[in-house]
Design an enzyme around this catalytic site. Structure first.
Site, PDB file in Angstrom:
ATOM      1  N   LYS A  73     -43.684 -44.827   1.706  1.00  0.00           N
ATOM      2  CA  LYS A  73     -43.173 -44.063   0.566  1.00  0.00           C
ATOM      3  C   LYS A  73     -43.033 -45.006  -0.623  1.00  0.00           C
ATOM      4  O   LYS A  73     -42.303 -45.995  -0.566  1.00  0.00           O
ATOM      5  CB  LYS A  73     -41.822 -43.438   0.916  1.00  0.00           C
ATOM      6  CG  LYS A  73     -41.231 -42.588  -0.199  1.00  0.00           C
ATOM      7  CD  LYS A  73     -39.929 -41.950   0.274  1.00  0.00           C
ATOM      8  CE  LYS A  73     -39.322 -41.079  -0.802  1.00  0.00           C
ATOM      9  NZ  LYS A  73     -38.073 -40.431  -0.320  1.00  0.00           N
ATOM     10  N   ASP A  93     -31.905 -32.427  -0.470  1.00  0.00           N
ATOM     11  CA  ASP A  93     -33.153 -31.686  -0.679  1.00  0.00           C
ATOM     12  C   ASP A  93     -33.552 -30.978   0.612  1.00  0.00           C
ATOM     13  O   ASP A  93     -34.636 -31.211   1.158  1.00  0.00           O
ATOM     14  CB  ASP A  93     -34.254 -32.639  -1.146  1.00  0.00           C
ATOM     15  CG  ASP A  93     -35.502 -31.902  -1.629  1.00  0.00           C
ATOM     16  OD1 ASP A  93     -35.411 -30.692  -1.932  1.00  0.00           O
ATOM     17  OD2 ASP A  93     -36.571 -32.538  -1.712  1.00  0.00           O
ATOM     18  N   GLN A 118     -47.897 -36.276  -3.039  1.00  0.00           N
ATOM     19  CA  GLN A 118     -47.178 -36.797  -4.199  1.00  0.00           C
ATOM     20  C   GLN A 118     -46.132 -35.782  -4.631  1.00  0.00           C
ATOM     21  O   GLN A 118     -46.416 -34.595  -4.749  1.00  0.00           O
ATOM     22  CB  GLN A 118     -48.127 -37.084  -5.368  1.00  0.00           C
ATOM     23  CG  GLN A 118     -47.385 -37.577  -6.616  1.00  0.00           C
ATOM     24  CD  GLN A 118     -48.295 -38.210  -7.644  1.00  0.00           C
ATOM     25  OE1 GLN A 118     -49.315 -38.809  -7.301  1.00  0.00           O
ATOM     26  NE2 GLN A 118     -47.937 -38.086  -8.911  1.00  0.00           N
ATOM     27  N   GLY A 119     -44.906 -36.253  -4.810  1.00  0.00           N
ATOM     28  CA  GLY A 119     -43.820 -35.404  -5.269  1.00  0.00           C
ATOM     29  C   GLY A 119     -43.271 -35.913  -6.583  1.00  0.00           C
ATOM     30  O   GLY A 119     -43.846 -36.799  -7.224  1.00  0.00           O
ATOM     31  N   ALA A 120     -42.110 -35.360  -6.967  1.00  0.00           N
ATOM     32  CA  ALA A 120     -41.510 -35.726  -8.243  1.00  0.00           C
ATOM     33  C   ALA A 120     -40.964 -37.154  -8.234  1.00  0.00           C
ATOM     34  O   ALA A 120     -40.896 -37.803  -9.275  1.00  0.00           O
ATOM     35  CB  ALA A 120     -40.384 -34.750  -8.584  1.00  0.00           C
ATOM     36  N   GLU A 121     -40.602 -37.649  -7.041  1.00  0.00           N
ATOM     37  CA  GLU A 121     -39.962 -38.958  -6.953  1.00  0.00           C
ATOM     38  C   GLU A 121     -40.883 -40.071  -6.468  1.00  0.00           C
ATOM     39  O   GLU A 121     -40.580 -41.245  -6.644  1.00  0.00           O
ATOM     40  CB  GLU A 121     -38.741 -38.877  -6.023  1.00  0.00           C
ATOM     41  CG  GLU A 121     -37.608 -38.023  -6.558  1.00  0.00           C
ATOM     42  CD  GLU A 121     -36.973 -38.613  -7.808  1.00  0.00           C
ATOM     43  OE1 GLU A 121     -36.782 -39.843  -7.863  1.00  0.00           O
ATOM     44  OE2 GLU A 121     -36.681 -37.839  -8.730  1.00  0.00           O
TER      45      GLU A 121
END
Length: 231
Positions: free
Chosen positions: A29, A135, A10-13
């Site tokens: 995703k 990124d 899990q990331g920020a987006e």
């Protein structure tokens, strides 16, 4: 046709799941709802970014850059189904493994130089086609062995184009390089030479804008250092 299994990351987006598409493994995703945004605005931004990611992947494929194939995009469900590389590791893991396993410093450096040159060539090609990744980190680059987990012969695959966009200007390309340099210095501080190898290869590949892009990168780097000193 579709199924989702366990959460991988899990990331920020968004969240990344291992799943299934047409009886084969895939990655899914999912961009989750940002509750601090108005629902209509959040939906609009999510759709724009998903479409931008799809376009970036298509542009990379047209340029001969290895990226995971997009198998299906479900805008209402905010999900992208993409190709899964079962035996791949991130460039971050590959670098850490090379440092750990290669006792001879010269051999270790030569292995990492080869990787960096390949990465620099790919980023140069990406920028020559005006694709901004957004990124660039060693966690967003996969090393995929061609035969039996043998990392002597491998493919370099760029992933996670969620912040990507198309731009012809030197500024965004310079920022892309600066983000990568900062990520390398943060994650691989004991190998400070990595970025220089990447930049050398990049300069040969990025096309006629090489001088202006590198000059802009130096400008962005100077601004970043000034902000760091001032705090």
């Amino acid at each position: 046709m579709f199924s989702m299994e366990g959460l991988l990351k899990q990331g920020a987006e968004g969240r990344l799941y291992l799943g299934e598409y047409k009886s084969g493994k895939c990655l899914i995703k999912e961009r989750f709802v940002k509750k601090y945004r108005h629902p209509d605005l959040d939906q609009q931004i999510t759709r724009q970014r998903m479409k931008a990611e799809s376009k970036a992947v298509s542009r990379c494929q047209a340029a001969g850059i290895l990226v995971p194939r997009m198998l299906h995009m479900d805008l209402p469900e905010r999900k992208i189904y993409m190709e899964f590389y079962e035996n791949a590791v991130t460039a971050k893991e590959y670098i850490e493994r090379a440092v750990k396993e290669q006792k001879e410093q010269n051999e270790q450096r030569e292995i990492l130089k080869t990787l960096c040159e390949r990465v620099g060539n790919i980023i140069g090609c990406m920028h020559a086609h005006n694709i901004i990744h957004g990124d660039l980190t060693t966690s967003n680059i996969l090393i995929n062995p061609k035969v039996n987990n043998n990392f002597i012969d491998y493919e370099v695959i760029f992933i996670d184009f969620g912040l990507s966009h198309y731009n012809q200007g030197a500024e965004d390309k310079g920022v892309d390089l600066y983000v990568l340099e900062r990520a390398l210095l943060s994650t691989h501080s004991e190998q400070p030479y990595l970025f220089e190898y990447i930049l050398q290869a990049y300069r040969k590949q990025c096309g006629e804008d090489e001088v202006s892009v590198v000059a802009k990168f130096e400008e962005v780097r100077a601004r970043g250092r000034k902000r760091t000193m001032i705090g």
